[in-house]
Design an enzyme around this catalytic site. Structure first.
Site, PDB file in Angstrom:
ATOM      1  N   GLY A  58       0.832  -1.202   0.000  1.00 49.42           N
ATOM      2  CA  GLY A  58       0.000   0.000   0.000  1.00 49.42           C
ATOM      3  C   GLY A  58       0.858   1.239   0.000  1.00 49.42           C
ATOM      4  O   GLY A  58       2.063   1.187  -0.278  1.00 49.42           O
ATOM      5  N   TYR A  94      -7.482  -5.314 -12.979  1.00 47.10           N
ATOM      6  CA  TYR A  94      -6.196  -5.645 -13.597  1.00 47.10           C
ATOM      7  C   TYR A  94      -5.184  -6.350 -12.702  1.00 47.10           C
ATOM      8  O   TYR A  94      -4.525  -7.303 -13.118  1.00 47.10           O
ATOM      9  CB  TYR A  94      -5.575  -4.353 -14.169  1.00 47.10           C
ATOM     10  CG  TYR A  94      -4.133  -4.485 -14.581  1.00 47.10           C
ATOM     11  CD1 TYR A  94      -3.749  -5.407 -15.557  1.00 47.10           C
ATOM     12  CD2 TYR A  94      -3.148  -3.698 -14.001  1.00 47.10           C
ATOM     13  CE1 TYR A  94      -2.423  -5.526 -15.938  1.00 47.10           C
ATOM     14  CE2 TYR A  94      -1.820  -3.804 -14.381  1.00 47.10           C
ATOM     15  CZ  TYR A  94      -1.462  -4.725 -15.341  1.00 47.10           C
ATOM     16  OH  TYR A  94      -0.158  -4.847 -15.709  1.00 47.10           O
TER      17      TYR A  94
END
Ligand code: SF4
Length: 464
Positions: free
Chosen positions: A115, A254
């Site tokens: 992240g 994706y």
């Protein structure tokens, strides 16, 4: 600079494993990380407990190269974590590779992070002013600094206070002394799963890694949840109230592997729904049809299948992909980038000659790669090329762990789909609309769409 995929950059993948008795933890970490290689190819590493200390090994490179050494001998251990990295924050330097291992007043800690922290500037300035010495430029190091400064005697109390100070995206795995901890931020931007088999607990960014150990008993770590595993068992603490869940919709579009479950959904099936939604939109708007649906491999595979099934048009592989070129190497000049795409994707003339083709891909970033792919398909004899994208137009950067170029560089900020079609040499270009994307997601309100609409779930500093 652009990757030869022309894709937005990946971020990271994390792994954690805890066993009640000693097993060859580094070997298991190798296989688990190998399953997550698609999430980051620039560096990787592992940390595990060996007797009374944490040992770590990390380097720039792919899992098979950097960590292959751990297949050669038995290294008994009970606890370990691992990381694959794509440098969204801090650059591709060895000192930014993870896991990060420190010894501090809380004991020994190893940390791996997927992240991006969005309030790093403010936190770093504060820590720097108070005397912290940084060894990397990665935002992950800030978490360790902040944690070690707190005077709590209770580790989970200090950890909770730390996490509440950090904003943005963090799925974390951590070794603290003899304890394994898995954490997901309150927005739930990045996925994190955990499961057990025969008493062994595994955390992983995606379920495709749990499949390696045949773990079928698993669930997602919830947004704002911390799961602590040690000799006394497994405890769950909700360290923050999750008022607004904002899972990254691009994981489904994706990033994640199609065989994974992410945010409770089969990635492959959601992508097929997106392709079917594109086909319905074409039908409803009177699109005159085509002979063939083909994907840009591999990112367009599932959506192209969904399109073909919904439209009743044959699916075929008009492009093959050379899998030995890697996924994200950088080519500095336009000429080299074109050669790299041609090296990677090969058209099949026997399939394409004389055909009207629907070409399906997941997203468009700068448009450079799509122009070359359309050219390749036309050179192989296709009569018409209609490009369909299974995501809305990308117009905004991401602050939560995804490498998206500046607003000026994003092609959808420069031209509309009609102009874009002319620019890349296609007969038409159409994107999945945001409302259609939401129609493919059962809990559509629990996702982040900020790179499409600029509606960020927390405060960010947009510079471009
Ligand atoms: S801005 Fe886009 S890429 Fe970033 S977390 Fe949100 S949906 Fe995902």
């Amino acid at each position: 600079m652009e990757t030869c995929d022309g894709k937005i950059g990946h971020f990271c993948g994390v792994i954690g494993i805890y066993s009640p008795s000693e097993i060859n933890i580094p070997e298991k970490l190798f296989f688990l990380l190998f399953a997550l290689q698609h999430r980051g190819q620039e560096s990787c590493g592992i940390a595990y407990r060996k007797n009374d200390r944490i040992v770590a090994y990390k380097d720039l490179g792919m899992v098979s190269t950097v960590l292959g050494r751990y297949l050669s001998e038995d290294r008994p251990s009970r606890i370990g974590i691992g990381h694959v990295r794509y440098s969204t924050s801090g650059g591709n330097k060895l000192e930014n590779a993870q896991p990060m291992v420190v010894s501090c007043n809380k004991g020994e800690i190893a940390l791996a992070h997927n992240g991006n922290i969005s309030n790093t500037e403010e936190l770093k300035a504060m820590l720097f002013a108070e005397g912290s010495i940084f060894q990397s430029t990665s935002d992950t190091e800030l978490i360790l600094h902040y944690l070690s400064r707190l005077r709590w005697k209770d580790f989970t109390g200090a950890l909770t206070e730390t996490l509440l100070r950090f904003e943005g995206a963090y799925s974390l795995v951590m070794i603290w002394n003899q304890t394994l901890i898995g954490i997901r931020d309150p927005f739930g931007f990045r996925p994190l799963y955990y499961g057990t088999k025969d008493g062994v607990t595994v955390f992983a960014s995606e379920t495709c890694a749990l499949d390696i150990l045949q773990i079928t008993d698993y669930r997602g770590v919830e947004p704002g949840e911390m799961i602590i595993v040690d000799d006394s068992g497994t405890r769950s603490i909700h360290f923050a109230k999750s008022e607004k869940i904002r899972q990254c919709v691009f994981e489904l579009i994706y990033f994640a592997r199609p065989d994974s479950h992410i945010f409770g959904h089969s990635v492959h099936l959601v992508r097929k729904h997106m392709g079917a939604a594109l086909a319905r939109h074409d039908r409803e708007s009177g699109f005159s049809g085509a002979d063939l649906v083909l994907p840009v491999p591999d990112s367009g595979n599932s959506a192209a299948l969904g399109y073909a099934e919904e439209a009743g048009i044959p699916f075929d592989l008009g492009l093959t992909r050379n899998h030995y070129t890697g996924r994200s190497f950088i080519m500095p000049t336009p000429g080299q980038r074109e050669l790299a795409v041609r090296m990677k994707l090969h058209p099949i003339r026997d399939i394409l000659e004389g055909k009207r083709v629907i070409l399906v891909d997941d997203s468009l970033v700068r448009g450079t790669t799509s122009r070359i792919i359309v050219e390749l398909i036309r050179e192989a004899g296709a009569r018409e090329v209609h490009l369909r994208l299974s995501s809305p137009e990308i117009k905004w950067p991401c602050f939560f762990g995804i490498d998206i170029p500046t607003r000026q560089e994003l092609i959808s900020n420069q031209m509309d789909p009609q102009a874009l079609a002319r620019h890349i040499g296609a007969d038409s270009v159409r994107f999945l609309e945001e409302r259609q994307l939401c129609g493919c997601l059962p809990e559509a309100g629990d996702f982040c769409y900020a790179c499409f609409n600029g509606d960020y779930p927390c405060k960010v500093k947009i510079q471009n």
